[in-house]
Write a protein that holds these residues in place. Structure first.
Motif, mmCIF file in Angstrom:
data_model
loop_
_atom_site.group_PDB
_atom_site.id
_atom_site.type_symbol
_atom_site.label_atom_id
_atom_site.label_comp_id
_atom_site.label_asym_id
_atom_site.label_seq_id
_atom_site.Cartn_x
_atom_site.Cartn_y
_atom_site.Cartn_z
ATOM 1 N N THR A 111 0.887 -5.115 9.624
ATOM 2 C CA THR A 111 1.462 -4.230 8.823
ATOM 3 C C THR A 111 2.763 -3.831 9.181
ATOM 4 N N VAL A 155 3.415 -1.022 4.095
ATOM 5 C CA VAL A 155 3.277 0.324 3.749
ATOM 6 C C VAL A 155 4.534 0.911 3.371
ATOM 7 N N ILE A 168 0.649 -6.335 5.241
ATOM 8 C CA ILE A 168 0.414 -5.211 4.492
ATOM 9 C C ILE A 168 1.853 -4.352 4.675
ATOM 10 N N SER A 226 -4.447 1.992 4.319
ATOM 11 C CA SER A 226 -3.857 1.856 5.456
ATOM 12 C C SER A 226 -3.481 3.358 5.902
ATOM 13 N N ARG A 227 -3.267 3.565 7.436
ATOM 14 C CA ARG A 227 -2.694 4.815 7.715
ATOM 15 C C ARG A 227 -2.069 4.442 9.287
ATOM 16 N N VAL A 248 -0.391 1.566 12.724
ATOM 17 C CA VAL A 248 -0.619 1.374 11.426
ATOM 18 C C VAL A 248 -1.529 0.008 10.946
ATOM 19 N N LEU A 249 -2.891 0.760 10.519
ATOM 20 C CA LEU A 249 -3.873 -0.572 10.246
ATOM 21 C C LEU A 249 -4.562 0.197 9.095
ATOM 22 N N THR A 250 -5.607 -0.723 8.413
ATOM 23 C CA THR A 250 -6.726 -0.346 7.662
ATOM 24 C C THR A 250 -7.756 -0.465 8.065
ATOM 25 N N ASP A 296 0.827 -1.107 0.049
ATOM 26 C CA ASP A 296 0.085 -0.176 -0.108
ATOM 27 C C ASP A 296 0.987 1.216 -0.014
#
Length: 473
Positions: free
Chosen positions: A296, A280, A278, A245-246, A256-258, A182
């Motif tokens: 993540t 990032v 994930i 994701s952020r 950090v998760l979505t 992502d």
């Protein structure tokens, strides 16, 4: 263009080869539902039932989960007889959110999914949750007939090619790990593949993944973004990405998760998977992991190797954090119920310690360690860490602080009498007192390089659940 075409063809050929041995595998059914509520109550509502594009990747001989992991469990039963057909433990983002201060003030909704092999009969899907005694009880159920006309059977094409990172054999005999990217632009795709290969290679250098590497398939996929990186709202950085994701989840700058589960599942369904990590495309330290959902890691950070493995430990095996001096995003107080996580304990009865088989005769329980000195140094370290983030200092300074802190811990622990013993060391599960970890040091405690013996056992149990037919004899 030629390189992209070759990568796509390689992925297609690997997918075909991995699927030959389970051409008759049932379809994968996914139930998407909404889970909403607050700190006091929650409700469920079905959204849709889908037939995913790929057949069920799992071993049908291992449909029942006896590991007793997770805050929740999904059970699929025969709608007429009640016979149990499939089960898996899992946890949810909602389960974490409801312990935050925000959940006391308001209600919020989360999108969730469960997946299972298609049955030749109508089924009842049940969601269970642990009660105050830590026992599972049914909190919601819904009848599902995969032959019903409202079931979604046609999906949009895959939004990106599947990249074979490591293919060890047919999916039913293997653990299928999908690495999603992502925040990678089209120009960043070679970087994504390099990141995924680098971090997967590192995972399989860490025991017990090293010894069980042949039990895994690893796939990669990244949907291109317009800008590199994902959102970090606390610094005013906002990016649009396919997974959403952020950083700054629940107010924690490193978490950090979505929260867009529907987007995640709609993308992931185009590759064989049972677990998802994930990556990032960011340099700032951060990551997260939810058991049975995804994990993540910031792929560009100096500590990416550690982040990838540590967070995967949460997602893959339900391992608890063993550290307790860092601020976390949710409340941790209350009664010391024996945790379901395999690597922490409330030590309510030392004679029944769940990792007793690893404890040598004569080891004191609780087990002494230089706790007071460690905590004194940790308070100073946390203050410096917070100051660096507040001042938005270069990430290299944060990485240097992490190295300094680890070196100090290693020096402090080195002469300790029980340095390499398995026992019950107070301080774990975000609590300084009342919870205990099995060894003085572990990847789940600090940024060291190895899992403790108990964590290795916890990981191996999950590998066996998914890959026993193709694993150890």
């Amino acid at each position: 263009m030629a390189v992209s075409l070759l990568r796509y063809l390689a992925g297609a050929l690997a997918l075909a080869a991995a699927g030959l041995a389970h051409a008759q595998a049932p379809a994968t059914i996914r139930v998407d539902y909404l889970h909403s509520g607050n700190a006091l109550s929650d409700t469920y509502a079905i959204e849709r039932v889908l037939v995913e594009p790929l057949p069920w990747p799992g071993n049908l001989a291992q449909n029942l989960d006896n590991t007793d992991r997770g805050q929740n469990r999904v059970e699929v039963v025969d709608a007429k007889t009640g016979d149990l057909l499939y089960s898996r433990g899992f946890s949810t983002i909602f389960g974490e959110w409801r312990t935050t201060d925000e959940a006391i003030r308001m209600s919020r909704g989360f999108h969730e999914s469960v997946r299972f092999p298609q049955q030749d009969k109508p089924v009842r899907v049940r969601i269970l949750k642990r009660d105050e005694r830590n026992q599972f009880s049914v909190v919601w159920s819904v009848d599902v007939d995969s032959a019903a006309p409202e079931v979604v059977r046609k999906q949009a094409p895959a939004p990106a090619p599947t990249i074979p990172i490591r293919v060890s054999g047919p999916s039913p005999n293997k653990v299928d790990l999908l690495i999603l990217g992502d925040g990678y632009t089209a120009a960043d795709m070679p970087k994504f593949e390099a990141d995924a290969r680098r971090l997967a290679d590192h995972l399989f250098k860490v025991s017990p993944f090293r010894e069980r590497a042949a039990d895994f398939n690893v796939w990669g996929m990244a949907v291109p973004t317009q800008e590199s990186g994902v959102s970090r709202p606390s610094t005013g950085v906002h990016r649009a990405s396919a997974l959403g994701s952020r950083y700054d989840i629940f107010g924690s700058e490193r978490y950090v998760l979505t929260l867009d589960n529907r987007a995640l599942r709609d993308i992931a369904q185009h590759a064989p998977y049972e677990f998802i990590e994930i990556l990032v495309n960011n340099d700032t330290y951060g990551g997260g992991g939810i058991f049975g959902q995804f994990s993540t890691a910031a792929a560009g950070n100096d500590w990416a190797n550690y982040l990838f493995v540590h967070e995967f430990g949460h997602h893959f095996a339900g391992l608890a954090d063993e550290y307790y001096t860092s601020p976390v995003a949710y409340a941790t107080g209350g009664a010391r119920v024996e945790p379901w996580e395999p690597n922490v304990t409330a030590l309510r009865d030392p004679a029944k310690l769940k990792w007793k088989r690893h404890v040598k005769a004569g080891t004191p329980l609780p087990t002494p360690w230089p706790k007071a000195t460690y905590e004194e140094n940790s308070r100073a370290y946390q203050a410096r860490r917070a100051a660096l983030r507040k001042a938005n200092r270069p990430e290299s300074e944060m990485s240097a602080l992490f190295r300094e802190d680890l070196a100090h811990t290693n020096a402090l622990f080195s002469p300790a009498p029980h340095r390499h013993a398995v026992g019950a060391f107070e301080g774990a599960n975000y609590e300084a007192t009342g919870y205990y970890r099995s060894e003085m040091q572990c990847i789940m405690f600090d940024r060291s390089e190895t899992f403790c013996n108990v964590c290795q056992d916890g990981i191996s149990t999950i590998i066996d659940l998914y890959a026993r037919a193709g694993g150890r004899k």
